[in-house]
Design a protein around this motif. Structure first.
Motif, PDB file in Angstrom:
ATOM      1  N   ASP A 226       0.774  -1.304  -0.127  1.00  0.00           N
ATOM      2  CA  ASP A 226       0.031   0.004  -0.100  1.00  0.00           C
ATOM      3  C   ASP A 226       0.809   1.176  -0.028  1.00  0.00           C
ATOM      4  O   ASP A 226       1.751   1.515   0.975  1.00  0.00           O
ATOM      5  CB  ASP A 226      -0.794  -0.075   1.270  1.00  0.00           C
ATOM      6  N   VAL A 227       0.534   2.127  -0.999  1.00  0.00           N
ATOM      7  CA  VAL A 227       1.561   3.303  -1.053  1.00  0.00           C
ATOM      8  C   VAL A 227       0.641   4.485  -0.913  1.00  0.00           C
ATOM      9  O   VAL A 227       1.191   5.663  -1.411  1.00  0.00           O
ATOM     10  CB  VAL A 227       2.165   3.464  -2.463  1.00  0.00           C
ATOM     11  N   SER A 228      -0.677   4.446  -0.573  1.00  0.00           N
ATOM     12  CA  SER A 228      -1.467   5.469  -0.558  1.00  0.00           C
ATOM     13  C   SER A 228      -0.922   6.754   0.208  1.00  0.00           C
ATOM     14  O   SER A 228      -0.991   7.862  -0.077  1.00  0.00           O
ATOM     15  CB  SER A 228      -2.822   4.959  -0.029  1.00  0.00           C
ATOM     16  N   GLU A 229      -0.091   6.306   1.535  1.00  0.00           N
ATOM     17  CA  GLU A 229       0.153   7.436   2.282  1.00  0.00           C
ATOM     18  C   GLU A 229       1.292   8.196   1.463  1.00  0.00           C
ATOM     19  O   GLU A 229       1.600   9.462   1.659  1.00  0.00           O
ATOM     20  CB  GLU A 229       0.799   6.869   3.516  1.00  0.00           C
ATOM     21  N   GLU A 230       2.143   7.643   1.005  1.00  0.00           N
ATOM     22  CA  GLU A 230       3.353   8.246   0.284  1.00  0.00           C
ATOM     23  C   GLU A 230       2.919   8.976  -1.072  1.00  0.00           C
ATOM     24  O   GLU A 230       3.356  10.114  -1.385  1.00  0.00           O
ATOM     25  CB  GLU A 230       4.404   6.993  -0.488  1.00  0.00           C
ATOM     26  N   ILE A 231       2.011   8.571  -1.784  1.00  0.00           N
ATOM     27  CA  ILE A 231       1.318   9.318  -2.801  1.00  0.00           C
ATOM     28  C   ILE A 231       0.504  10.670  -2.352  1.00  0.00           C
ATOM     29  O   ILE A 231       0.825  11.768  -2.665  1.00  0.00           O
ATOM     30  CB  ILE A 231       0.197   8.404  -3.434  1.00  0.00           C
ATOM     31  N   ALA A 232      -0.058  10.277  -1.054  1.00  0.00           N
ATOM     32  CA  ALA A 232      -0.504  11.898  -0.527  1.00  0.00           C
ATOM     33  C   ALA A 232       0.475  12.861  -0.054  1.00  0.00           C
ATOM     34  O   ALA A 232       0.122  13.935  -0.319  1.00  0.00           O
ATOM     35  CB  ALA A 232      -1.497  11.198   0.754  1.00  0.00           C
ATOM     36  N   ARG A 233       1.684  12.113   0.585  1.00  0.00           N
ATOM     37  CA  ARG A 233       2.692  13.098   0.876  1.00  0.00           C
ATOM     38  C   ARG A 233       3.333  13.795  -0.152  1.00  0.00           C
ATOM     39  O   ARG A 233       3.689  14.694  -0.454  1.00  0.00           O
ATOM     40  CB  ARG A 233       3.646  12.117   1.823  1.00  0.00           C
ATOM     41  N   PHE A 234       3.426  12.917  -1.336  1.00  0.00           N
ATOM     42  CA  PHE A 234       3.991  13.169  -2.587  1.00  0.00           C
ATOM     43  C   PHE A 234       3.214  14.583  -3.061  1.00  0.00           C
ATOM     44  O   PHE A 234       3.637  15.773  -3.423  1.00  0.00           O
ATOM     45  CB  PHE A 234       3.988  12.267  -3.583  1.00  0.00           C
ATOM     46  N   TYR A 235       1.883  14.300  -3.368  1.00  0.00           N
ATOM     47  CA  TYR A 235       0.819  15.543  -3.695  1.00  0.00           C
ATOM     48  C   TYR A 235       1.060  16.740  -2.709  1.00  0.00           C
ATOM     49  O   TYR A 235       1.047  17.733  -3.287  1.00  0.00           O
ATOM     50  CB  TYR A 235      -0.392  14.999  -3.547  1.00  0.00           C
TER      51      TYR A 235
END
Length: 300
Positions: A226-235
């Motif tokens: 799961d990379v949803s947190e990393e994606i959110a932080r990247f945004y």
């Protein structure tokens, strides 16, 4: 608006019979580093000059040069006729008394004698010790004129850098959108592959596998990739970068930090997402972030 650390500015003015010229060259540096070159007699002004430079420049390697030349007129020079007469008489006497040494050597012209020490007196040297103080206001005004030109050049380059970075941010956002689109399919593909593998084992060996075990395995894998947190932080980093770039004039160090965080998130996504498609996009993200990092190194 961004300001570049690279630029050049110069100015030339005349004051009280002196030609004052300054040059300022600036390139990128993590901190503010100044190198000041002054003519003889002006060393006392170094601290004041550095203060003026620091008023306008926050970061960068700055090379400053000051030149001060006297506009010489006829009234600034005086002949020492006594010294000139003694020199000529002495050489004529030497030539007369030593013909074997001097018969092939011309005695020279008066212009040659005028160049000898003590013949031509430069009256401007009498005030050289005080001229730095006398000309300080004019020098300070000249420096600010050079800084104005330097600043205009740095602003123009900063605008070009900001346009480039805005395009790079859009590109990075497009790639992370792609990762967000691909990420849910990673777990689903794993579930399908695992189910197919279990069914094959059952057919070939008659082994029974509890469906709960399959579900548990898929759940563990899903959590791991799961990379949803990393994606959110990247945004979030993209938004922070864009806001900082548009609203903070001296922001190079902050942008550099945000860029490092974007690179870190991209690395984490690449290591967690067990998918060739996601990894291919992550490579593109990292290449874009690296270009951003290189450009940020020249932002004040």
């Amino acid at each position: 608006m961004l300001i570049s650390m690279t630029g050049f500015g110069s100015a030339c003015t005349r004051e009280q019979g002196y030609v004052i010229s300054t040059e300022i060259k600036a390139v990128n540096n993590r901190f503010l580093k100044t190198s000041i070159r002054l003519p003889d007699g002006f060393a006392k002004l170094e601290t004041k000059i550095e203060e003026i430079l620091r008023e306008r420049i926050a970061r960068g390697s700055v090379n400053f040069t000051l030149k001060v030349d006297r506009e010489v007129s006829g009234a600034d020079c005086e002949f020492n006729f006594v010294a000139l007469k003694n020199l000529v008489e002495g050489l004529v006497r030497f030539q007369r008394e030593n013909p074997d040494l001097t018969e092939s050597v011309p005695i020279g012209s008066l212009v040659d004698f005028a160049r000898l020490p003590g013949v031509l007196i430069d009256k401007t040297r009498e005030t050289d010790g005080e001229i730095a103080d006398v000309l300080w206001d004019a020098v300070a005004c000249n420096i600010r004129a050079s800084l104005d030109k330097l600043q205009r050049m740095r602003e123009v380059e900063g605008e070009a850098t900001q346009r480039y970075l805005a395009d790079a941010l859009d590109e990075a956002r497009m790639f992370i959108d792609k990762v967000k689109e691909l990420a849910p399919g990673v777990a689903e593909n794993y579930r399908l592959r695992l189910t197919e593998k279990v069914a094959r084992i059952l057919r070939e060996n008659g082994v029974e596998v509890d469906s709960v075990d399959v579900i548990r395995e898929v759940a563990v894998f899903t959590d791991r990739v799961d990379v949803s947190e990393e994606i959110a932080r990247f945004y979030s980093h993209l938004d922070q970068f864009d806001s900082t770039m548009r609203n903070e004039p001296i922001c190079g160090k902050k942008l550099d930090f945000i860029t490092q965080e974007m690179f870190r998130e991209a690395n984490t996504i690449g290591s967690k997402a067990n998918s060739p498609d996601v990894l291919a996009v992550v490579v593109q993200i990292k290449a874009t972030v690296e270009r951003i990092r290189e450009m940020v190194q020249n932002v004040e």
